[in-house]
Design an enzyme around this catalytic site. Sequence first.
Site, PDB file in Angstrom:
ATOM      1  N   HIS A 183     -92.137 -71.866  -0.309  1.00 56.88           N
ATOM      2  CA  HIS A 183     -91.419 -70.669  -0.751  1.00 56.88           C
ATOM      3  C   HIS A 183     -91.284 -70.749  -2.267  1.00 56.88           C
ATOM      4  O   HIS A 183     -91.063 -71.819  -2.824  1.00 56.88           O
ATOM      5  CB  HIS A 183     -90.033 -70.614  -0.097  1.00 56.88           C
TER       6      HIS A 183
ATOM      7  N   ASP B  96     -92.598 -68.557  10.420  1.00 51.03           N
ATOM      8  CA  ASP B  96     -91.518 -67.561  10.391  1.00 51.03           C
ATOM      9  C   ASP B  96     -92.069 -66.193  10.000  1.00 51.03           C
ATOM     10  O   ASP B  96     -91.563 -65.162  10.433  1.00 51.03           O
ATOM     11  CB  ASP B  96     -90.386 -67.986   9.463  1.00 51.03           C
ATOM     12  N   HIS B  97     -93.127 -66.175   9.215  1.00 50.98           N
ATOM     13  CA  HIS B  97     -93.863 -64.959   8.833  1.00 50.98           C
ATOM     14  C   HIS B  97     -95.078 -65.398   8.037  1.00 50.98           C
ATOM     15  O   HIS B  97     -95.196 -66.560   7.650  1.00 50.98           O
ATOM     16  CB  HIS B  97     -92.991 -64.008   8.003  1.00 50.98           C
TER      17      HIS B  97
ATOM     18  N   THR C 157     -87.742 -64.607   6.463  1.00 51.31           N
ATOM     19  CA  THR C 157     -87.319 -65.746   7.274  1.00 51.31           C
ATOM     20  C   THR C 157     -86.151 -65.386   8.174  1.00 51.31           C
ATOM     21  O   THR C 157     -86.070 -65.811   9.333  1.00 51.31           O
ATOM     22  CB  THR C 157     -86.937 -66.928   6.368  1.00 51.31           C
TER      23      THR C 157
ATOM     24  N   GLU D 263     -92.045 -72.230   7.221  1.00 51.03           N
ATOM     25  CA  GLU D 263     -91.932 -71.205   6.190  1.00 51.03           C
ATOM     26  C   GLU D 263     -93.307 -70.705   5.744  1.00 51.03           C
ATOM     27  O   GLU D 263     -94.191 -71.499   5.391  1.00 51.03           O
ATOM     28  CB  GLU D 263     -91.175 -71.771   4.979  1.00 51.03           C
TER      29      GLU D 263
END
Length: 691
Positions: free
Chosen positions: A474, A531-532, A354, A314
């Site tokens: 996150h 994921d980014h 995500t 994440e």
Amino acid sequence: MGQSEVLNTRQRAGNLTRATVSSHLGFILLSTLALMLMFSLLRLALFIYNRELIGSTPASTFFEAFFNGMRFDIRAVVFALVPLVFALLSASAMRWRTLWRIWLTCFASLTLFLGVLELDFYREFHQRLNSLVFQYMSEDPKTVISMVWYGYPVVRYLLAWAFATWLLYLVFRGIDRATRPSATGAPIAAWYLRVPVLLLVVALCVLASRGTLRQGPPLRWGDAFTTDSMFANQLGLNGSLTLLKAFESRMDDDRDRIWKPTMPDDQARDTVRKMLVLPDEQLVDTDKAAVRRDYTPPASGTLPVKNVVVILMESFAGHYVGALGAKGDITPNFDKLSKEGLLFTRFFSNGTHTHQGMFATMACFPNLPGFEYLMQTPEGGHKFSGLPQLLSARQFNDVYVYNGDFAWDNQSGFFANQGMTTFIGRNDFVNPVFSDPTWGVSDQDMFARGNEELDKLAGEGKPFYALLQTLSNHVPYALPKDLPVQPVKGYGSLDDHLTAMRYSDWALGQFFEKAKKSPYYKDTIFVVVGDHGFGSPEQLTEMDLFRFNVPFLIIAPGVQEKFGATRDTVGTQIDIVPTIMGRLGGETRQQCWGRDLLNLPAGDQGFGVIKPSGNEPVVAILNGGRILIKPKEGDIRVYDYQVGANPQIKRVDDAPDRPELLHRLDSFIQTATKSLLDNTGGVVDSKPAKN
């Protein structure tokens, strides 16, 4: 009551009932100025709150942004004034000052609320309010509310909003009093005199709402992008209008958000085949499928592995990864692991959410305009040529381990349909070290359970593949009280984010320490990928490449001996599946929209197509060290870029490869979209490996 008091009362009543055209126009004009001032103050607040993004941008650029913003603001104000304008037709309607005060206060309060919401929304996503708002609202309300409550100072914001709403009411009440007609004022004009005035005001409103004197469409998203600073360009937009536009797009039955074809389908398809099909691949089903092909990688490129473990990290932004040149020791464990495997130094996520990272990485399908939330749309029910389909056809066992709830983003529904069978989520953990009320267990708990599940699968004697997905990095960054790492300091508003990233990196290191002691380790290819990314004070182009740049690391026996320690080939998440299949060996029929990055022709620098989340109308194609950015409307721009230790960009005017890049980008989007809509993007008669 004395005689003077009676006269004053009658005079006030007369003033209220003797509404005139001039007094009503005065009320409209001053209300317009008040609303415009409010929007400018909101823009100033957004500017100050996110001042870390100013960088070296000159003040003149932001003056230009504020001017552009006023053009969008007046459009929003016109929407609020429509009922007041048409009240000119009725003498009684012009006397409804109490109603108009309440209406304007409610409108201003709502837009003010959105402005407050946007402060942190922009800090997180580097975008004005867009469809992400509705996407989060459509998810599990309990989780979303928990995320907001624990991640942001909600009570403080609500109190400030309530106080500002009260001030706005006082402002409109003051405007009402200042524009009341005098008791001796002239009688209201006859209707046949008011109509021309109405028509003139309507014409002015139309002109103001268009925001431009040009022929064709009115003010557009691209009209705010007049500078080389992404922050300044975004400031030029109006958050309330971008949210309204996103709502209209979401409700649009005609799916206007899908980009329309720009060329004949066969021309676009042939271009994409040249982009994707490698010399070792053979096209099949050419009359039905765009890029379905058989692939038998050369034996010299395979590795002695039989299992696959994909670790999706994440918000693991490459801009803060030490192995990619970052300072600050944020990812010491990943940096150490990178010395044991093959690290791609110019790798990018296909999106900035995500959700997009999951279907691009595992289903090998790109992030397309209109389908950013693919896993939750009817098209998400199609079969894709991803890792679950390809390895299930080879009789691999599987497991998906995740900190949170699989209902989020329809993860279990999507991946079960693709072929995965075993899901371990937040409710399956017993006595976790830490669990927060928003997302679930911590990354160290997820990785510990991942070790257990992989040992269990290895004990069954069959090959397996696994997806391990982290979540602690996150908002609201809920971490164990006694952190096993030092908190990050010195990065301003990013301190908490980077502390969570350092913690996730620590948990990743713990996982590999245990995995290396397991017998299956020597037979397994591990893929670690973000994921980014996420925004940083420095920004590369209006695409904000730091939100896409992620590490891609392959750890497997013999990988460095065959392929080296690093590669600067450009790739995106849709290249992961074919790259994995190339290392496993055997014949595969697949229709991935990426390529085997370790079997490219000599001189091929790699390419990738990327798009931000939130239905923002812009896409880009990266080719080697060049990027072409195409908005749905507005100027197309080309840059030379560099990520890593010395990130930089240089705009390239009149780039000779601009037409070719644009053609390839348009062809890719058009062909992939058609394949998705026609449900021809999967594998027919998937072939098992021939060993």
